[in-house]
Design an enzyme around this catalytic site. Structure first.
Site, short mmCIF file in Angstrom:
data_model
loop_
_atom_site.label_atom_id
_atom_site.label_comp_id
_atom_site.label_asym_id
_atom_site.label_seq_id
_atom_site.Cartn_x
_atom_site.Cartn_y
_atom_site.Cartn_z
N LYS A 195 -13.67 1.48 -3.91
CA LYS A 195 -14.62 1.87 -2.87
C LYS A 195 -15.71 2.77 -3.44
O LYS A 195 -16.89 2.64 -3.10
CB LYS A 195 -13.87 2.58 -1.74
CG LYS A 195 -12.99 1.65 -0.92
CD LYS A 195 -12.01 2.41 -0.06
CE LYS A 195 -12.68 3.23 1.00
NZ LYS A 195 -11.69 3.84 1.93
N GLU A 217 0.83 -1.20 0.00
CA GLU A 217 0.00 0.00 0.00
C GLU A 217 0.87 1.25 0.00
O GLU A 217 0.46 2.31 -0.48
CB GLU A 217 -0.93 0.00 1.21
CG GLU A 217 -2.04 1.06 1.12
CD GLU A 217 -3.14 0.86 2.15
OE1 GLU A 217 -4.16 0.23 1.83
OE2 GLU A 217 -2.95 1.33 3.30
N HIS A 257 6.82 -26.86 2.74
CA HIS A 257 5.99 -27.92 2.18
C HIS A 257 4.92 -27.36 1.26
O HIS A 257 3.93 -28.05 0.96
CB HIS A 257 5.37 -28.74 3.31
CG HIS A 257 6.38 -29.44 4.16
ND1 HIS A 257 6.83 -30.71 3.88
CD2 HIS A 257 7.05 -29.02 5.26
CE1 HIS A 257 7.74 -31.06 4.79
NE2 HIS A 257 7.88 -30.05 5.64
#
Length: 551
Positions: A512, A353, A384
């Site tokens: 937004k 950000e 893994h």
């Protein structure tokens, strides 16, 4: 070409890259028996080993010159002195002031902000201690057993990461929950086994209008009312951290339980403020002070240590080296401490950000790559999962590995097995395995030549994969504070070199804004046609399916 890419230090690095890009780290270690001591730094109990990187003394010299060319020391002073380096919002950037240990004034808009910081911190501590000591009583005179932090982004990731990291130092009969996802499953699952009489909510939103946070907050408020039949006692169960006192009061939060946020602190740098209320409740005032002290000591190291011995500066320069010259598009954060399991996600926001931008401080498009994709997982689990790509994939992925010398409750068998993997992975990623070594290994296993020929290509590891290691004594509050601050400053340094503003986040706005517009379109069954065909199709499919289920 930009001023950065035309600079003599940038051109020198580009030339140097072509000279060393094929040099293997095996060779670098063979040529310098003291390479570890030459390329490692310390801050208190933290050891930063960057010797397993594809660098030489010449590399570091060019990178340091780049830092001087962009006047990094002056930028560091601008940060600490509160100059408005957040140029698009005309704000100072002073998360460092939140952990300041001295009394020297820090001036913002003509006022010394330190007294207000300390006063607000004391208010936070007082509330937290009332909850920890069971003095705070709910509507039915019961003590608080569960605290729910409702926030998003920096109002969520920072407090959650620190609370998880310092679980060993927390009260274990006081449960801290974090809700961020607007998906109703998150808030519903959290509230399912809680009692409103013993639950305290923290609504963390700078504006008190953030959709994700406020939808969850309203659901929590309605849950409380539904359970208890009225909203008269909400002030005993809701607190707020916000700059919008008016809306918080209208929500039902008592004025004395509303804590301040300042515009000179970005959300992703705010855990040191009242946003850290959940942290203080979990670990207590004294240990929160230790967290701040650790960050302050990292601040002092960053501000006063010469660049060549400065841990966050070196971290940042290595990132520039790989991102801009080797073309590495990502970076892995690999903690080998279970309590740091949320640290990669926290750094993902802090870094991406901050530096995920393509417009420079002059409003022009850059002609070089900026912030990398940050990802990570607990190291043992990662081995893994995605370590296969780190070892034998076609992409170069630099990695930071973090590990403790001992744990709070250290079981030797566990911890030695853990640390054997830490040391083995950094060595394996650096050294790799040559064709000759793989052949000898297969031969020693009794395979015949035909079998060896078939398996040999798969057993070769190219190595030369860079890692930096952060070893620390144990994950206590002070050390965690230092580690977080080191990464904050690393991000800042990279932003300075890339000539971008690391402290705004305009990129989160568009989605937004569109979501607010689309929300109104979801309130009826009418098909939409105002968007592109894909968005129209998705919305209309959603509305048809909801209608079919009578939802």
């Amino acid at each position: 070409m930009s001023r950065l890419t035309e600079s003599s230090s940038w051109r020198a690095l580009a030339k140097h890259y072509h000279e060393v890009k094929d040099v293997h780290m095996r060779e670098l270690f063979d040529n310098d028996p003291n390479r570890f001591s030459h390329y490692s730094l310390e801050l208190n109990d933290i050891l930063y080993d960057y010797s397993k990187n594809r660098i030489t003394e010449t590399t570091i010299g060019h990178l340091l010159q780049l830092a001087y060319d962009v006047d990094l020391p002056a930028w560091i002073e601008k940060l600490f002195k509160g100059e408005p380096i957040n140029n698009t919002e005309h704000r100072a950037v002073l998360h460092t002031a939140l952990r300041e240990q001295g009394n020297k004034p820090i001036i913002v808009n003509g006022e010394n902000i330190l007294p207000e910081i300390k006063a607000e911190r004391e208010r936070v501590k007082q509330l937290a201690e009332k909850i920890r000591t069971r003095q705070w009583r709910g509507v039915t005179n019961q003590a608080i057993t569960d605290v729910v932090n409702i926030g998003i982004g920096g109002s969520h990731l920072g407090p959650m990461m620190v609370t998880e990291a310092l679980w060993s130092h927390s009260l274990h009969d006081l449960n801290i929950h974090f809700v961020s996802n607007i998906d109703e499953n998150h808030i519903n699952d959290t509230l399912e086994n809680l009692s409103p009489e013993t639950t305290l909510f923290i609504i963390a939103s700078k504006t008190f209008t953030t959709q994700d946070t406020m939808v969850n907050a309203e659901t929590a408020r309605q849950w409380y009312i539904n359970k208890l039949g009225n909203d008269e006692s909400i002030e005993r169960h809701f607190t707020a951290v916000t700059s919008n006192v008016k809306l918080a009061k209208e929500f039902g939060v008592a004025a004395e339980n509303i804590f301040k946020m300042w515009d000179w602190v970005g959300g992703r740098y705010s855990l040191w403020s009242a946003i850290g209320l959940a942290i203080v409740i979990a670990i207590g005032s004294e240990q929160f002070d230790e967290l701040l002290e650790g960050a302050y000591e990292a601040d002092q190291h960053f501000r006063h240590t010469p660049l060549e011995k400065n841990i966050p500066v070196i971290m940042a320069l290595l990132g520039i080296w790989y991102n801009n010259f080797f073309g590495a598009q990502s970076m892995a954060i690999l903690p080998y401490d279970q309590h740091l399991h949320r640290f990669p996600a926290y750094l993902q926001q802090a870094d991406m950000e901050s530096n995920g931008k393509y417009i420079n401080r002059q409003g022009q498009e850059v002609d070089y790559t900026t912030g990398p994709v940050i990802f990570g997982e607990i190291g043992i689990a990662g081995q893994h999962a995605f370590f296969q790509l780190l070892h034998q994939g076609t992409k170069l992925v630099p990695a930071d590995i973090l590990a403790p010398v001992y744990n709070f409750r250290c079981i030797a068998r566990h911890h030695r097995a853990l640390m054997s993997n830490v040391f083995a992975q950094t060595e394996a990623l650096m050294r790799g395995k040559t064709r000759q070594e793989a052949y000898a290994e297969l031969k020693s296993e009794g395979l015949d030549e035909k079998q060896i020929k078939q398996l040999l290509p798969y057993k070769v590891f190219p190595g030369n994969r860079p890692t930096s290691s952060l070893l620390f004594d144990t994950l206590d509050p002070k050390t965690l504070g230092s580690i977080i601050a080191l990464y904050e400053h690393k991000i800042f340094v990279q932003g300075v070199i890339w000539n971008i503003n690391s402290f705004d986040q305009w990129g989160v706005e568009l989605g937004k804004q569109l979501a607010t517009s689309i929300l109104g379109e979801l309130n009826d069954a009418e098909p939409v046609c105002l968007h592109d065909s894909s968005t129209n199709g998705l919305i209309n499919h959603y509305k048809r399916r909801r209608a079919r289920e009578n939802l």
